[in-house]
Structures are given as C-alpha cells and as structure tokens.
Write a protein that holds these residues in place. Sequence first.
Motif, PDB file in Angstrom:
ATOM      1  N   VAL A  77       2.570   4.506   3.152  1.00  0.00           N
ATOM      2  CA  VAL A  77       2.451   4.761   1.712  1.00  0.00           C
ATOM      3  C   VAL A  77       1.909   3.542   0.964  1.00  0.00           C
ATOM      4  N   ALA A  78       1.599   2.503   1.686  1.00  0.00           N
ATOM      5  CA  ALA A  78       1.017   1.323   1.025  1.00  0.00           C
ATOM      6  C   ALA A  78      -0.364   1.677   0.472  1.00  0.00           C
ATOM      7  N   THR A  79      -0.700   1.020  -0.609  1.00  0.00           N
ATOM      8  CA  THR A  79      -2.053   1.176  -1.165  1.00  0.00           C
ATOM      9  C   THR A  79      -2.701  -0.203  -1.225  1.00  0.00           C
ATOM     10  N   PHE A  80      -4.011  -0.181  -1.238  1.00  0.00           N
ATOM     11  CA  PHE A  80      -4.765  -1.441  -1.271  1.00  0.00           C
ATOM     12  C   PHE A  80      -5.776  -1.387  -2.401  1.00  0.00           C
ATOM     13  N   PRO A  81      -6.061  -2.536  -2.999  1.00  0.00           N
ATOM     14  CA  PRO A  81      -6.925  -2.512  -4.190  1.00  0.00           C
ATOM     15  C   PRO A  81      -8.325  -1.954  -3.912  1.00  0.00           C
ATOM     16  N   SER A 111      -6.417   3.436   2.388  1.00  0.00           N
ATOM     17  CA  SER A 111      -5.025   3.851   2.566  1.00  0.00           C
ATOM     18  C   SER A 111      -4.346   2.919   3.558  1.00  0.00           C
ATOM     19  N   GLY A 112      -3.014   2.988   3.578  1.00  0.00           N
ATOM     20  CA  GLY A 112      -2.245   2.217   4.543  1.00  0.00           C
ATOM     21  C   GLY A 112      -2.661   2.535   5.964  1.00  0.00           C
ATOM     22  N   PRO A 131      -4.184 -10.568  -6.757  1.00  0.00           N
ATOM     23  CA  PRO A 131      -4.765  -9.274  -7.188  1.00  0.00           C
ATOM     24  C   PRO A 131      -5.456  -8.529  -6.064  1.00  0.00           C
ATOM     25  N   TYR A 132      -5.743  -9.194  -4.998  1.00  0.00           N
ATOM     26  CA  TYR A 132      -6.531  -8.579  -3.915  1.00  0.00           C
ATOM     27  C   TYR A 132      -5.670  -8.318  -2.688  1.00  0.00           C
ATOM     28  N   THR A 133      -4.401  -8.032  -2.949  1.00  0.00           N
ATOM     29  CA  THR A 133      -3.459  -7.766  -1.856  1.00  0.00           C
ATOM     30  C   THR A 133      -2.874  -6.366  -2.034  1.00  0.00           C
ATOM     31  N   GLY A 134      -2.309  -5.854  -0.950  1.00  0.00           N
ATOM     32  CA  GLY A 134      -1.760  -4.506  -0.929  1.00  0.00           C
ATOM     33  C   GLY A 134      -0.466  -4.376  -1.713  1.00  0.00           C
ATOM     34  N   SER A 135      -0.026  -3.132  -1.841  1.00  0.00           N
ATOM     35  CA  SER A 135       1.158  -2.825  -2.649  1.00  0.00           C
ATOM     36  C   SER A 135       2.442  -3.354  -2.027  1.00  0.00           C
ATOM     37  N   HIS A 136       2.453  -3.554  -0.709  1.00  0.00           N
ATOM     38  CA  HIS A 136       3.680  -3.924  -0.015  1.00  0.00           C
ATOM     39  C   HIS A 136       3.563  -5.313   0.617  1.00  0.00           C
TER      40      HIS A 136
END
Lengths: 712, 712
Positions: free
Chosen positions: B372-376, B380-381, B316-321
């Motif tokens: 474009v990655a997001t992080f919890p 921003s990326g 749950p505490y990792t980025g979108s990619h």
Amino acid sequence: MTKRYYFLFILLFAFTANAQNIQWTQVQPGVWKAVIGKPEAYDLLKASGATPATTGLQQMGKADFPLQQQDISARIVDGKVYLRFPLQKEEQLFGFGLNFQTVYQRGKILQLHVDHFGGKDNGRTHAPTPFYVSSKGYGVFVNAARYINVYAGSAVRKDSKNPPVEKDRNTDKSWASRPYSDAVEMLVPAGGVEVYVFSGPTAMDAVRRFNLFNGGGVLPPRWGLGFTQRVKTLYTADEVKAEAKAFEEKGFPLDFIGLEPGWQSKAYPCTLEWDKTRYPDPAAFVKEMKEKGIRLNLWTNPYISSAASYYKDLLPYTGSHTVWTGVVPDFTLPQARNTVFGQMKKSQVDIGVSGYKIDEVDGYDHYLWPDVATFPSGLSGEQMRQTFGLLVQRYTADIYHQKNQRTYGLVRASNAGGVSMPYVIYDDYYNHEDFITALINSGFAGVLWTPEARASKTAEEWLRRMQTVVFSPMAMINAWSSGTKPWSYPEVADQIKAMATLRMQMMPYWYSAFARYHFEGIPPFRSINLEEGFSYEPKKESVNKNLEENPYAEAVSKEIKDQYMAGDALLVAPLFAGQTSRKVVLPKGKWYDFYTGAYAGNGEVITVTPGLDKIPVYVKDGSIIPMMPPMLHAPKKGEKVDLEIRYYGEKPGQYKLYDDDGETFDYEKGQYTWRDITVTKDNNGQLKGTISAPVTGKPNTVGNVTWKWMGK
Amino acid sequence: MTKRYYFLFILLFAFTANAQNIQWTQVQPGVWKAVIGKPEAYDLLKASGATPATTGLQQMGKADFPLQQQDISARIVDGKVYLRFPLQKEEQLFGFGLNFQTVYQRGKILQLHVDHFGGKDNGRTHAPTPFYVSSKGYGVFVNAARYINVYAGSAVRKDSKNPPVEKDRNTDKSWASRPYSDAVEMLVPAGGVEVYVFSGPTAMDAVRRFNLFNGGGVLPPRWGLGFTQRVKTLYTADEVKAEAKAFEEKGFPLDFIGLEPGWQSKAYPCTLEWDKTRYPDPAAFVKEMKEKGIRLNLWTNPYISSAASYYKDLLPYTGSHTVWTGVVPDFTLPQARNTVFGQMKKSQVDIGVSGYKIDEVDGYDHYLWPDVATFPSGLSGEQMRQTFGLLVQRYTADIYHQKNQRTYGLVRASNAGGVSMPYVIYDDYYNHEDFITALINSGFAGVLWTPEARASKTAEEWLRRMQTVVFSPMAMINAWSSGTKPWSYPEVADQIKAMATLRMQMMPYWYSAFARYHFEGIPPFRSINLEEGFSYEPKKESVNKNLEENPYAEAVSKEIKDQYMAGDALLVAPLFAGQTSRKVVLPKGKWYDFYTGAYAGNGEVITVTPGLDKIPVYVKDGSIIPMMPPMLHAPKKGEKVDLEIRYYGEKPGQYKLYDDDGETFDYEKGQYTWRDITVTKDNNGQLKGTISAPVTGKPNTVGNVTWKWMGK
C-alpha cells in the motif's frame, strides 16, 4: 513560492488527490458501513446470501462509532483500494480468519486467500475471513471476494502520528527489526469496496455484531452435536451396518456415520451417483440406518466426472479449467445449481441422507483451478476461489431448508458471510496443538472447526485428542484411511467411552450454547481473550542471539493459544501427548474444577497435573450446566429427557436453557423457548434452584429435573 | 437454434470476446516481441535501462519463431493479462528466477515476487526473473514489473488439446493427484504487457539471446574475480589495515575488503556518511589500502536516516512508508538519485571506494514498505518492490561508468533487465546444498550468485564451503558477524590456501568466461542441463504411502541439482559436509579429472571419493584452461602475467582468450582482443599448442606462455 516548494506542493497534491472521503452510515445497531470507490457487483455477503439477524442486533442496541473517523483513510491507487485504520499502543488484534498457530495478530502480514492451511499463518487458510477484532472493543470487516493484503500493525508511514523512534543499530542495543506501527493497512485489489465497522463496547460485542450481521450462528440439529464416525473409503452398506452395530454393542454413542468417496460410482472426479456394487439399495439402506438412530453424511467434492449422467447438461455452466479432470460448476448460475444440487436432492437428500462433507473446495493451488481460470458467469478465478466454499454451503443448506429439515456437515472452505451455514471446517493437517489454536480462532472467523481425531501414534495421544474432540463443535473420528474406532486403543477404550458419554450428557449445555450463537452471535467455542477479566499481552523473547542464524535479531512472540472457552461457563485447557502437567491462565473471578466442583483459582496462573483420564476444564463462579442422562443417540424430535442441573461456585447462578424440536426450522417461526434457571442461596446458606415453567404450545423436551451442587 | 444452444453460443462468445490477437515481431535476430493489451509505462526493461547487445545478437543470427503461434493465447480478463504457452510431453522447463531448491520447473506454481528466499521455491526470491527456458530450445520473457502468477504446466483446461485421462480414484491405483497439463499459464496483474520469445535451436541459445537482449552479462574488473573478505560490523580503519596485513603475511590472496554498517555514522537507517570515530580520514585510508593492492567495498542499504546531511532535500522524493525508520528514495526521480548517489559519489567513489554491497532491497515483507506504499513518481509499492534492486544497481553502476572505472559488488535483489549489472546476489540463508542449486539457477535468471562462506560448525564444512566459493562468481568470506578468516580452522588452513590460490591461478579462465557472458551471453556458471550431451528427466517417487500423512499420495521429484558448469570446460560436483563420496552425472563425451587429467568417464554416472582436500571437477575433452602464476592480488591495469596453458583429453582444442585492461570500460570502444589458442596433434601424436599473436594497439597482458598436457 520557490520552485522547489512549488514542486513539493504538486507532489503532495498528487499524493492526496485520490484520497476518498469516507461516509459512515449505521446500517444496523452498532454496525457501520462505508462505501469506498465503486464496489464490485460480487462480494462475500452476496455470495453467501447472508442477511442480518435484525432481532439480535436490535437487542444489542445502538452504539457510537468506535474510532476517530478522521484516523481512518481510504484511497484508490493503481486501481486498488488502500485502507488504513488506527492502532493504539496497548491494542491487540484478533481474527483475520482461521489461523492455526497464532491468536494475537498485531504485527502480522497476511494475504487473505482461501486455501488449505499450509503450515504457516500467512493468510492462506480454509476461512480467511477479512474481519478483525480489537481488544479495544471494535471490529472491522472488508466485504471483498478478493485476495486482500493485510499489514496488521507492521507498516510505518512517514506521516504517522506515533512514529517509532529512530535508532542506530551500530551502537544502540535496543534497536529492533520491527519498529512500532500505529495502523492496520489493507490492500483490496478492486476498484472499490464496502467496509464495515462493528461497535463494542467489548471485543465480544464486536464479534457478536459481526456474527449477527452475517445472519447469526448456525443452530445444528440435536443429533449434530452427538458423536460421528467416518468409515473407510470403500466400505459397503453391510460394513457400515456392522460398524453401527459395533458401536451399539460396545455402548459407544453414535449419531451419524460419514461415508467417504466409495459411496459414489466414481470419485475424483465425482459422479454424485451411488455405487450400486457397494450400495445396491441406497434408499433402503438409509432408512434402515435411520431406524437404528444413525444418520448418514456423504463425502463429496464438486468436481464432476464425465461419467455423471447429467454431465452434458452441466458442461456449459462450468469453468475453463478442470480439477482432477472433473469440471467445476459455476454455482452462481442457476443452471449449474439445478443440475448438481438437483442430483444431490433427488439421489440423496430425498431418501434421507442427513448431510454432506464437502471436500477440497479450498485448495491447494496444485489441485484447484488457477487464477487464470474463467467462469461463464464472468467471475474471475480469484473471486470463485474466495467464495466457492460459501456457494456450496449456501446451496446445499438450501436443499435442507426447503425440506424444513436441519443438516450439519463438514466443509473445507468458508469465508465471511458463512456464519449461519450448517457446516464445520476440517483439514488434512493433524497437529493437535494447532487444532486447538484453530478452534480458538474459529470464534473470531465466523466459522466452526473440529479438531477431528483420525488415528494416533500412541494410546495416550488418542485419548488426548478425543478429550478435545468432545469439547468441540463436532465430536468426530475421521477414519477414512485408518479405519480407527473409538475403542481401537484398548488401554484407553474405557476413558474414551467416558468422554464420548460425557459429550452426550452435556448435550443440553451444548445445544443452548449454539442457540446463543444463533440468536445472540456468541460463538460456542472461542478465545479466552473474549472473556471478561482476562488480560494477557504476548511477550517478545529473543530466543536466538546468534546473528549468523538470526541476522536481524528477531524476537519470538510467546502467546497463550492452548486454552479456550466452551460455552459461557467452561474454560478448557487440553493436554497434549507427552505432557503430564500444564499451566492454565484463569481470568479474574473464581474458577472451579469441572469434575469435582473444587475451587481452582482466581485471576492467576495455576499448574495442573490432571492425570491421563482427565482434560482440565474449569467452571466460572455461579455457572449452571444442564446435563442429560447418558444416551447413545441424541433425543429425537419430541423425545423428553431428564435434566441434571449442576451448579458451581458461590455467586447467584442464572442460565437460559434453550429448547425446540431439535430437527426442523420451526424455531424460525417462534417454536422455541428459553427457560430461566436460577440458583440462589437462602438465609441459611442453603442453595435453591428454580426452573421456569414450560410455555404452552411451545416445544418442551425437559423431563424430570434434579439438582447437583458441585463441590458441596 | 434451440434456446439452450443459443445460450451456449452467448456464453462461448463471452468467453472469447476478450481474446487478443497476438502479433509477433522479430525485434532482434531470434528475439520476438508481442504487445498484449496496453502495456504499462513502467516495466523491467525500462527500470533497468537495459539495451540489447546488438552485435552479439547479430552474430547469433536470425531464427524462426520456435513455437506454433496458434498454440499461444492471451486474453484480458478482470483487468489482467492471462497468457498461455504450449507444452509438449517430454518438455522440461527451467528458470522463473533464482530458485534455491529445484532446477526443473515444470509443474510448479509460483508468484514471482522480489523477496529474500524464505525456505521454499514459491516465486519469492531475490531475482524472480519472469523468464523461462524450455528443453525444446526456446525461452519466454514477460516484461512486467508486477507480481506474476505462473502455472508452469500445472493447470488443466477443459479445451486442452492433450487432456489428461480421467481416472477413478476409488478403484484405479494409477490415479495421480496432479493430472498432466499441456500449458504454461501466467497471470500478469496489469491491463497489458510486452511478451518476448527467444529462439533456439538449443536451450543455451535461448538463454544467450535473453542475456544479450538484456545487454549481455557483466564483465567484472579483474580484481573482482580475486578473493574478498568482509570484516566485522564495527571494525575501525586500523583493524581493517591489520586484516589486510594478516592476509599478506599468511600468504592468502586478497583483492578487496568489505566494510559492514560500522563505516557509516548511523546505519539502519543509514546516513551514507563516514563514521569519523572509526574512520577519521577516509580518503587517506582508501588510498593507503589501494596502494597495498586492496580495494574497499562498502555495505549499505538505501533507507536514509534523518541524521543524514541531505535528508531534508531528499524527503519530498521518498515513498509514503519508512523502512527501519529510514525514508525510501524514489530512485525513478532524478532528484532522489542526485541526492543519494551524489552523496555516494562525492563521499566514497571519488576517494577510491571500489563498489558497494547493497543490502535489503529485496524484502522481507516485515522490513520493507508494504504494497500500500505510494511513491511520488506515482509508481505503486508493487512496481517499486519488483524493481528497486534494478534501480540501485543501475544508478550506482552509472557512477562508476561515468568515471570509466569498473565496479563489482553485491546486491540482494535483481530482476530481468539486470543481466549486465556489476553485482552478485547473496542471502542470509546458509544451506550449502541450496546455495549450489541457486548457483545453477542463476544462469537461467540473468544474475550472478555467490555461495558465500561465513562460518561453519566444523573444519570439514568450512573447507567444503570454500571449495565451492572459489568456483563461483565471487570468492567471498562474509564475516560481518563471526569475524571468521580463511585460516580460522587451522586443520584445513593449508587446503583453504590452496583453494584460494587456485582461484587466483584460474583468473585468465574466469575472466574469459565472463567475457563470453558479456559478448555472447553465455553464463559463466550454469546448469548442466544447458550442456550438450546431457539429458535427465526428474523421477517422481512415492516416498510416503501413508494416506493419513500424505492424503493425496503426492510423489516427490528426484532431481539433479548439485553439479554445475563453470565456464565451458569445467563440470563442478561439490561435496557437502558429512559426505565422503557422491555420484556425478557426466554428459556424453569424454571427461577428465581437473587435477590430474586422468580419464573420468563418458555419458555415465560415476561415483567419486575425492578425499577432503578436493572438490570434484571434471574437464571436457579437448578443453584448454589458461592459468596464471599464484598471485596475492589480481594483475593491475597493464601488468603482464605469464600463462600456463593446460590441455585435457584427446580432441583438438580451441580456446579464445579474452584480454583487455581489466579495469576500465575502454573495451566498449574496442580496446580488447580475443586470442586464439589451439592444441593439435601432429602426425607423431605429439601435442602442439599455438596462441595467436597480440594485436598491435590493443591491450596485451600475456607474458611468457608455457604448455601443460594434463594426464600425459
């Protein structure tokens, strides 16, 4: 709900809260639009003033949305738009602007940024058109005048539907440094954006819809498709006249001459005023040249010298920074346009100058205004950078359009929205192979490109370059520095003359190809990947297994990027200096040698050894190529020319010959015809050709018609 | 007011409305801060947790603001901060991160972006520190975790106070493609930013203030300055033991061994868990190695495999990619930190592992998460990209700090804020000359850099590389792929051993140089441009006058980028493979040969032919170099070593010898001494050396002291 799961829920909510609900609206047949967030007031379509060619789009007809809408996502994060489009396993991508070294774009990471080509396909190019086409038969266009980041199937999301398989590099030899990605992702640095999707069913259909949506391709004047020579920078009027005379005497075709900076009283920065020492009577000079059948094209860049008579009027409407000490007009303001383009009209267009070469509107960063530049209209340096080429094309084209006189010139920057502009892109770069790859990609980028010849190290190279120049949108020698002439390499002067003459003979074919660009959106020069019956997947090859030098064991992609379609009938496969033979990939269907009509192959890879004199060109089965007699200048308005209609192969042939006055915009009012040419075989196997009658009241430039059954 | 002037007035108003009033506050002695707009919550200093070394700053004392404040401007345009700083005619700029090919930065255009070095100094580098230093004796730092565009004296404003002269390229041979610019301009893509200015009076003072403001430089453990070897990827515990034994037997110094990915059960993506086939009993293995005097450093990257035991907790505490299919922990969240660094602590640090090599936290784009990655956490990326290296350094360093145990490792990305981190930067790139230029620039970027040796084409190259490795922050062979040993080229094995031994003998000198980095902010390895008495202006040379190939007649800058200072006394001028002699630019003042003490020159350019065995090193007049006996391992905590104190030249010598326990952070509580060493000449011209007495209750590692008068 345990505490942990509650927290997870909060995180998921935060992740998805800014996801946008995308509404797709069919704004033209097969053209779908979505508005994400709040798009900016200024974009590529607004900058270019492009309006859809509705007739052409209607003729293509409606089409379903080509993707699963739920696979497309948009969100606004960090004040920017993040877009995501799906990819399938066997899908290939093309486009993302005028790339020079690669045709296949899947896996690329780019920042689309107007610039000269800097030696690497990274998104910085003369026309970084934010448009891509899929081999699955659809296109995507992001209408933003911003530097857009593109991840064209490179990034991998945790929530991917088709995630790559996890491998252990320690032990698994199949580990690859670039795992499979099932999406195109883009970052648009703006609070909102318009996005367009173009339906197929084929990739060519998507390209056509994109081009038509942008107004359809340019239809140049006939003379624009003739030969053009650019002279040395400081040439005088007398030297230009002598140049034209030399072409005439030696029997080399010539339609327009390009004058380089020396025509201006000062250049770098520019005055846009004639230098009276080199050109004492511009009006008389232009008139005299035109009477000899030679038009004039003038180099400029739009960075204005303080020595220009209109400098003070212009000053308030220029940007914060200078370029080569010249001020930068804010062409989104009418005051700047009236001053600069008013000067061009009065001083040059009104006396008969046929067009411009607009240099250095692309970059590079060291010469252009910085991104911290401001403009009086409020546009940012970035927005101006992405659209400056569009603006200069649009408003110079307007001068000519208002005079009902076509132009055809050169420019060094364009973008989406520029499809109908009467300009061809060029570059200072000079790699022949890459010039051909750019020609291929121009067809995906909504622009034209010339692989201009300037000079060469050897006669062989000169001939090889000239062979491709004549199979391109502008047959040009750019001798601003070298002073090279077509006959400068005596060993190959006869072959060059033969190629230049062939260019002229093929003018009816070229002109009809451009008419299809205009009315139907079909690029006259384009990738073989848009050809039916062609399929090829680039292969990854490990070229360097030394981990010290290649620590991630990166494989290299082997592409086909050195053969292209010229019009509907011709597959051109150039040779480059040093080569004596090459491989040609023929799409499915029979193909014939352009010069002899001999059968060449069908859906196969052939190896050809054409000799130095010939550039390999292949003709599709059933093709018809209309040719005119060798002429030194393009036919004038109203001038009739005989046609030799060549036919290749076995299948019944059908062709539409376009005709109009060749010089004005009267075709916009219906003053044109498409004449049907057909070739059939009768019961005895005898070939028979017919051409439909001219239409009364419409232009007709066709004289006598003869037929030639190639290879028979 | 006429209509025109009224309009002009409106435009001017629009132009200036968003200009910011800049308030400079002295936040530390000689350190000035301004807040422009509304800075973001997350920045480089917050990411790194850097806090000013106030004692060192106070010792430097207050200083006036080093620029005319009215010459600095800031405005917010297009949602971004545009900054402008003045430049004078003879001013040179240094810094803007870890550049590899250029030292002189005036005229550069960069986008500061964490990445591996891609072959060109364009702002993409392992440590794109937004800090520059002027030869006029001040520094500027932009505290933004964003991609900052820099125009370092390239852009020209219309309203410039010192505009370039307008020239006509048509006729003026002195026309240049890059007109004079009198400003540094920067674009920070954020609605606000903190900017810092560091006073001089010298450039070195500005560097020192920057380093101290960032917490002061790292003080490595003594063993960190010894020799280190990295073994092949899949080495087993037994092979590692054999490697250490071979070093011992052959008499090559060795302090720590680096294990590459194979120590992990899976790597790429990583588990951070031991591979029990290769390392069946990690604790026993680490303990056994340490008893032999060999510490262990572990390679990892922070992209976590689904096979890791803690994967689900981390998810749950990792980025979108994903990166290489591994998840990317959001280290700004305590949950992610606790999981990952908790694993490292428990599994590795607690059993005695001495440090890490943290790979691939830099880029490149194809491997890392996209923008474009997001992080919890909501970062921003882009923000994560600019600071990921800082975060992994900070929180791994914390593990050790909490254990009161120093570490010294490798990392591939850093940024401003990272000055005090116990990490040295490295790269996959392998150009020896560029490695030295990077070493020079590291001193401007607040980082350390190792010109690591991996393997070489020839014995000559191997020796030349090893000669620079021992004059660098980390004396390392990185043999993860090649398996090269120091003795792998038998022809030069003796010379290599001599160099490695010299490295050990110089440890007291290196250790004191690092102490000055820590307490006074003086980089241990740095540019000759920071040396008093040195002056050089890069020369522009036209190398290609062919306008076809060089259409803008661009000139090339000739720089000095291959000699550097190592500590306060030594000027190092490496030779590269293929060279037998080179030029060395000696600053004003007398300089002496390091090996013999012979006089070498004074403020002049000398040409030296040192032979293959020697790397040219010169010593400043009056310098004192403390040396210890040749040892295979660094002195342990509490171990006393004899000192041989070398003196060079004629001037009275003064030196401060730093001493502490060499392993813990007790120095933070005052457990250290600076012992004064002086050399004077008595009335008879006899040299006399003194060393101050040890301080009771403080660490003292000095055994017997002997003196050596070099060249006498």
